[in-house]
Motif scaffolding. Sequence first.
Motif, short mmCIF file in Angstrom:
data_model
loop_
_atom_site.label_atom_id
_atom_site.label_comp_id
_atom_site.label_asym_id
_atom_site.label_seq_id
_atom_site.Cartn_x
_atom_site.Cartn_y
_atom_site.Cartn_z
N TYR A 21 -54.96 50.56 35.31
CA TYR A 21 -55.25 51.40 36.46
C TYR A 21 -54.09 52.36 36.68
O TYR A 21 -52.94 52.06 36.35
N VAL A 68 -57.90 52.18 40.64
CA VAL A 68 -58.26 53.58 40.44
C VAL A 68 -57.84 54.00 39.03
O VAL A 68 -56.70 53.75 38.62
N THR A 70 -57.82 57.51 36.53
CA THR A 70 -57.97 58.97 36.51
C THR A 70 -57.81 59.48 35.08
O THR A 70 -57.39 58.74 34.19
N ILE A 111 -60.73 61.77 39.32
CA ILE A 111 -60.95 60.33 39.41
C ILE A 111 -62.01 59.96 38.40
O ILE A 111 -63.08 60.57 38.35
N ILE A 142 -63.41 53.92 40.28
CA ILE A 142 -62.89 53.14 41.39
C ILE A 142 -63.51 51.75 41.24
O ILE A 142 -64.73 51.63 41.06
N THR A 176 -53.85 60.28 42.61
CA THR A 176 -54.07 58.93 43.14
C THR A 176 -53.43 58.79 44.53
O THR A 176 -53.96 58.06 45.38
N LEU A 193 -55.99 60.29 46.89
CA LEU A 193 -57.07 59.35 47.13
C LEU A 193 -56.61 58.22 48.05
O LEU A 193 -57.35 57.83 48.97
#
Length: 159
Positions: free
Chosen positions: A5, A18, A20, A25, A28, A45, A48
């Motif tokens: 992540y 998360v 990316t 993105i 999730i 991130t 977000l």
Amino acid sequence: MPATYDAILSAPFGKIGVRTDGARIRAIVYLPGHVEGLAPADALTQRLAEQLAAYYDDPDAVFDVPLAAAGSAFQQRVWQAICAVPRGATTTYGTIADTIGAMPRAVGQACGQNPFPILVPCHRVVSARGIGGFSHHAEDGFYLDVKRWLLRHEGAMLI
């Protein structure tokens, strides 16, 4: 091999992983609370994380982070229909199926494949007989607890 992540963010119901591609993105993922957090790796991130924190404070908060293209044309039609369900309301798999000319089971499968939960609010889609499943999981356990939390937070479920 464990999933990687770009951030693992705290949430009132556990954690959110998360992923990316650096500019958008890509995914999730709901994670249980015992998973170790990971600070945002970049400005996206972090943005977000800030928008999610705003949502936890106010369910009417707006998300505007860029999302990577994902899913089949059918899945995208389902996800667009989900996005039309307002905060504080729910709809059923069957209602979406009728709207887009599909079968409820196919809509449920597309909901379970949603790579952007919360942002594409699949938690607002329920079964005609109750809360339904969530993220391809049965009607109990961690994922259903997340769905219940989200629905209560948005005022769509009072219990």
